[in-house]
Design an enzyme around this catalytic site. Structure first.
Site, PDB file in Angstrom:
ATOM      1  N   SER A 133       0.821  -1.210   0.000  1.00 40.58           N
ATOM      2  CA  SER A 133       0.000   0.000   0.000  1.00 40.58           C
ATOM      3  C   SER A 133       0.849   1.253   0.000  1.00 40.58           C
ATOM      4  O   SER A 133       0.316   2.348  -0.175  1.00 40.58           O
ATOM      5  CB  SER A 133      -0.856   0.039   1.258  1.00 40.58           C
ATOM      6  OG  SER A 133      -1.478  -1.167   1.484  1.00 40.58           O
ATOM      7  N   HIS A 170      -1.559  -2.761  -6.802  1.00 35.14           N
ATOM      8  CA  HIS A 170      -2.211  -2.464  -5.526  1.00 35.14           C
ATOM      9  C   HIS A 170      -3.733  -2.562  -5.645  1.00 35.14           C
ATOM     10  O   HIS A 170      -4.370  -1.702  -6.253  1.00 35.14           O
ATOM     11  CB  HIS A 170      -1.777  -1.043  -5.079  1.00 35.14           C
ATOM     12  CG  HIS A 170      -2.344  -0.628  -3.773  1.00 35.14           C
ATOM     13  ND1 HIS A 170      -2.621   0.687  -3.449  1.00 35.14           N
ATOM     14  CD2 HIS A 170      -2.694  -1.353  -2.684  1.00 35.14           C
ATOM     15  CE1 HIS A 170      -3.114   0.744  -2.233  1.00 35.14           C
ATOM     16  NE2 HIS A 170      -3.164  -0.476  -1.749  1.00 35.14           N
ATOM     17  N   GLU A 182      -4.365  -0.083  -8.621  1.00 34.46           N
ATOM     18  CA  GLU A 182      -3.374   0.977  -8.878  1.00 34.46           C
ATOM     19  C   GLU A 182      -2.058   0.270  -9.224  1.00 34.46           C
ATOM     20  O   GLU A 182      -1.576  -0.547  -8.443  1.00 34.46           O
ATOM     21  CB  GLU A 182      -3.249   1.783  -7.569  1.00 34.46           C
ATOM     22  CG  GLU A 182      -2.349   2.966  -7.560  1.00 34.46           C
ATOM     23  CD  GLU A 182      -2.396   3.668  -6.184  1.00 34.46           C
ATOM     24  OE1 GLU A 182      -2.294   2.989  -5.124  1.00 34.46           O
ATOM     25  OE2 GLU A 182      -2.528   4.901  -6.164  1.00 34.46           O
ATOM     26  N   ASN A 220      -2.965   6.091  -1.049  1.00 35.02           N
ATOM     27  CA  ASN A 220      -2.773   6.271   0.392  1.00 35.02           C
ATOM     28  C   ASN A 220      -2.149   7.606   0.762  1.00 35.02           C
ATOM     29  O   ASN A 220      -2.252   8.031   1.912  1.00 35.02           O
ATOM     30  CB  ASN A 220      -2.003   5.096   0.977  1.00 35.02           C
ATOM     31  CG  ASN A 220      -2.936   3.926   1.184  1.00 35.02           C
ATOM     32  OD1 ASN A 220      -4.018   4.081   1.759  1.00 35.02           O
ATOM     33  ND2 ASN A 220      -2.566   2.770   0.678  1.00 35.02           N
TER      34      ASN A 220
HETATM   35  N1  CAA Z   1     -15.166  -9.658   0.647  1.00 33.92           N
HETATM   36  C1  CAA Z   1     -15.960  -9.825  -0.423  1.00 33.92           C
HETATM   37  N2  CAA Z   1     -17.154  -9.232  -0.563  1.00 33.92           N
HETATM   38  C2  CAA Z   1     -17.573  -8.460   0.439  1.00 33.92           C
HETATM   39  C3  CAA Z   1     -16.817  -8.243   1.591  1.00 33.92           C
HETATM   40  C4  CAA Z   1     -15.553  -8.876   1.671  1.00 33.92           C
HETATM   41  N3  CAA Z   1     -14.731  -8.719   2.700  1.00 33.92           N
HETATM   42  N4  CAA Z   1     -17.494  -7.421   2.405  1.00 33.92           N
HETATM   43  C5  CAA Z   1     -18.653  -7.120   1.785  1.00 33.92           C
HETATM   44  N5  CAA Z   1     -18.683  -7.729   0.592  1.00 33.92           N
HETATM   45  C6  CAA Z   1     -19.746  -7.689  -0.393  1.00 33.92           C
HETATM   46  C7  CAA Z   1     -20.988  -8.243   0.204  1.00 33.92           C
HETATM   47  O1  CAA Z   1     -20.981  -9.639   0.099  1.00 33.92           O
HETATM   48  C8  CAA Z   1     -22.072  -7.607  -0.622  1.00 33.92           C
HETATM   49  O2  CAA Z   1     -22.188  -8.302  -1.842  1.00 33.92           O
HETATM   50  P1  CAA Z   1     -23.640  -8.547  -2.479  1.00 33.92           P
HETATM   51  O3  CAA Z   1     -24.128  -7.215  -2.913  1.00 33.92           O
HETATM   52  O4  CAA Z   1     -23.336  -9.436  -3.602  1.00 33.92           O
HETATM   53  O5  CAA Z   1     -24.467  -9.190  -1.433  1.00 33.92           O
HETATM   54  C9  CAA Z   1     -21.489  -6.232  -0.964  1.00 33.92           C
HETATM   55  O6  CAA Z   1     -20.076  -6.330  -0.721  1.00 33.92           O
HETATM   56  C10 CAA Z   1     -22.063  -5.162  -0.078  1.00 33.92           C
HETATM   57  O7  CAA Z   1     -21.857  -5.580   1.258  1.00 33.92           O
HETATM   58  P2  CAA Z   1     -22.873  -5.266   2.448  1.00 33.92           P
HETATM   59  O8  CAA Z   1     -24.255  -5.194   1.901  1.00 33.92           O
HETATM   60  O9  CAA Z   1     -22.602  -6.251   3.542  1.00 33.92           O
HETATM   61  O10 CAA Z   1     -22.398  -3.880   3.054  1.00 33.92           O
HETATM   62  P3  CAA Z   1     -22.150  -2.480   2.380  1.00 33.92           P
HETATM   63  O11 CAA Z   1     -23.199  -2.149   1.379  1.00 33.92           O
HETATM   64  O12 CAA Z   1     -21.890  -1.568   3.509  1.00 33.92           O
HETATM   65  O13 CAA Z   1     -20.773  -2.656   1.563  1.00 33.92           O
HETATM   66  C11 CAA Z   1     -18.443  -2.338   1.531  1.00 33.92           C
HETATM   67  C12 CAA Z   1     -19.605  -3.074   2.190  1.00 33.92           C
HETATM   68  C13 CAA Z   1     -18.345  -2.752   0.074  1.00 33.92           C
HETATM   69  C14 CAA Z   1     -17.201  -2.796   2.261  1.00 33.92           C
HETATM   70  C15 CAA Z   1     -18.708  -0.798   1.627  1.00 33.92           C
HETATM   71  O14 CAA Z   1     -18.977  -0.451   2.950  1.00 33.92           O
HETATM   72  C16 CAA Z   1     -17.524   0.026   1.141  1.00 33.92           C
HETATM   73  O15 CAA Z   1     -17.372   0.232  -0.049  1.00 33.92           O
HETATM   74  N6  CAA Z   1     -16.691   0.508   2.088  1.00 33.92           N
HETATM   75  C17 CAA Z   1     -15.487   1.267   1.759  1.00 33.92           C
HETATM   76  C18 CAA Z   1     -14.397   0.278   1.433  1.00 33.92           C
HETATM   77  C19 CAA Z   1     -13.114   0.966   1.070  1.00 33.92           C
HETATM   78  O16 CAA Z   1     -12.958   2.186   1.089  1.00 33.92           O
HETATM   79  N7  CAA Z   1     -12.129   0.138   0.705  1.00 33.92           N
HETATM   80  C20 CAA Z   1     -10.798   0.627   0.418  1.00 33.92           C
HETATM   81  C21 CAA Z   1      -9.961   0.538   1.657  1.00 33.92           C
HETATM   82  S1  CAA Z   1      -8.332   1.099   1.363  1.00 33.92           S
HETATM   83  C22 CAA Z   1      -7.529  -0.229   0.763  1.00 33.92           C
HETATM   84  O17 CAA Z   1      -8.006  -1.311   0.667  1.00 33.92           O
HETATM   85  C23 CAA Z   1      -6.164  -0.047   0.284  1.00 33.92           C
HETATM   86  C24 CAA Z   1      -5.116   0.314   1.212  1.00 33.92           C
HETATM   87  O18 CAA Z   1      -4.011   0.406   0.719  1.00 33.92           O
HETATM   88  C25 CAA Z   1      -5.291   0.573   2.639  1.00 33.92           C
END
Ligand code: CAA
Length: 312
Positions: A133, A170, A182, A220
């Site tokens: 990251s 990434h 990315e 990030n």
């Molecule tokens: N793995 C796979 N699928 C997942 C999951 C996981 N860990 N968590 C949730 N999902 C799926 C669910 O199964 C669901 O799929 P369906 O529509 O097919 O049922 C879908 O995502 C939506 O999930 P929920 O209905 O349970 O909940 P939600 O609508 O709140 O979505 C979320 C969950 C997609 C995580 C959403 O909250 C979100 O987009 N959050 C922000 C995530 C984000 O910003 N990620 C980037 C982080 S930074 C990073 O990763 C990089 C770094 O370098 C730090």
């Protein structure tokens, strides 16, 4: 561009499992080797993957045959019979790995050790990609060249060719859901490696952006100061946890508030990235909050440990 026939994913945490899944399900890579130094982590990760695939089947998004074939393409590599610390790398090489995606802990020393072992054991045209990251791709390329042995200097033709095969790829968490990847060329990454990395990410179903090899890359360098400011707001008593998160969710339309998102990423990972940003730029705007450090000291690492800013 031809995709690799065999890839290896190193690390079966939330990122590694997600990468292995999209590589098999979306890119249909014929062999996806999955290695983790902790076999229990592979078991746990594959159980989670099975649940995701079962949900895709129950929702009619994929057929049962497709789910079965996806899992059959993923082969776990067991380290229990390892003769030495990096025996696993020899096995990945012997099984014909053409591209590695390293998704181990966000620690420079761990990743450097892995890249040294990979360079020593994989074929000399394999792409060595890191899902880091924030850590410098050029630094990991340097470790890879060192892995070739004392007689290969970073400036020699062999050294340059090895460094040319190292690249950042990434992904974002949850990998099956987030639409971005990315791609980061280091200073010495070859054009061919960059194109192979982009083709792989696109085949996994991702939109691809490119960032220069600066601490935190684009994603990030923008996200971490934002999360850190939210933690500092909590630390200084500007607002409660719930009101900070509600402000961003309801006022700005973010899917999660920043404190919940930090928990979701992992507070240890957030701290490690912030330290890389701070040390890499020496800019005070990236100084990690004291509260974040204390929470990691306490073992409150967010969702994965059952406690962070929220309880799970
Ligand atoms: N793995 C796979 N699928 C997942 C999951 C996981 N860990 N968590 C949730 N999902 C799926 C669910 O199964 C669901 O799929 P369906 O529509 O097919 O049922 C879908 O995502 C939506 O999930 P929920 O209905 O349970 O909940 P939600 O609508 O709140 O979505 C979320 C969950 C997609 C995580 C959403 O909250 C979100 O987009 N959050 C922000 C995530 C984000 O910003 N990620 C980037 C982080 S930074 C990073 O990763 C990089 C770094 O370098 C730090």
């Amino acid at each position: 561009m031809a995709l690799p026939r065999t890839i290896s994913v190193i690390g079966a945490g939330q990122m590694g499992i997600g990468i292995a899944l999209v590589a098999s399900l979306r890119a249909r890579i014929p062999k996806v080797l999955l290695y983790d130094q902790n076999p229990a982590q592979i078991t746990k990760g594959l159980e989670f993957m099975d649940k995701l695939l079962a949900k895709d089947v129950s929702k009619g998004r994929i057929s049962e045959e497709d789910a079965k074939a996806t899992r059959e393409r993923i082969i776990s590599i067991n380290s229990s019979s390892a003769k030495d610390e990096y025996d696993w790398a020899r096995e990945l090489g012997e099984r014909g790995t053409e591209m590695v995606i390293e998704a181990a802990s966000e620690r420079v020393s761990i990743k450097e050790g892995i890249f040294r072992a990979l360079a020593r054991n994989l074929s000399n045209d394999a792409v060595l990609a890191s899902n880091t990251s924030s850590i410098s791709i050029t630094k990991l390329a340097g470790a890879a060249v060192d892995g070739l042995g004392k007689n290969v200097s970073r400036a020699s033709e062999e050294g340059k060719s090895c460094a040319g095969r190292v690249v950042g790829v990434h992904f974002f968490n949850p990998v099956p859901v987030m639409k971005l990847c990315e791609v980061i060329p280091g200073l010495q990454t070859s054009e061919a490696t960059l194109e192979r990395a982009k083709a792989f990410a696109a085949a996994c179903g991702k939109e691809v952006t490119t960032s220069k090899d600066v601490p935190g890359f684009v994603s990030n360098a923008l996200l971490m100061p934002f999360l850190n400011e939210a933690i500092m707001c909590l630390e200084s008593g500007t607002a409660t946890r719930d009101d900070i998160d509600k402000t961003l969710r309801l006022g700005m339309g973010h899917p999660m508030g920043p404190l919940q998102l930090a928990d979701f990423i992992g507070l240890d990972t957030c701290l490690a990235i912030q330290e890389t940003l701070y040390e890499g730029t020496r800019d005070s705007k990236y100084r990690p909050s004291i509260l974040l450090g204390r929470m990691v000291d306490a073992g409150w690492l967010g969702k994965k440990s059952g406690k962070g800013f929220y309880d799970y």
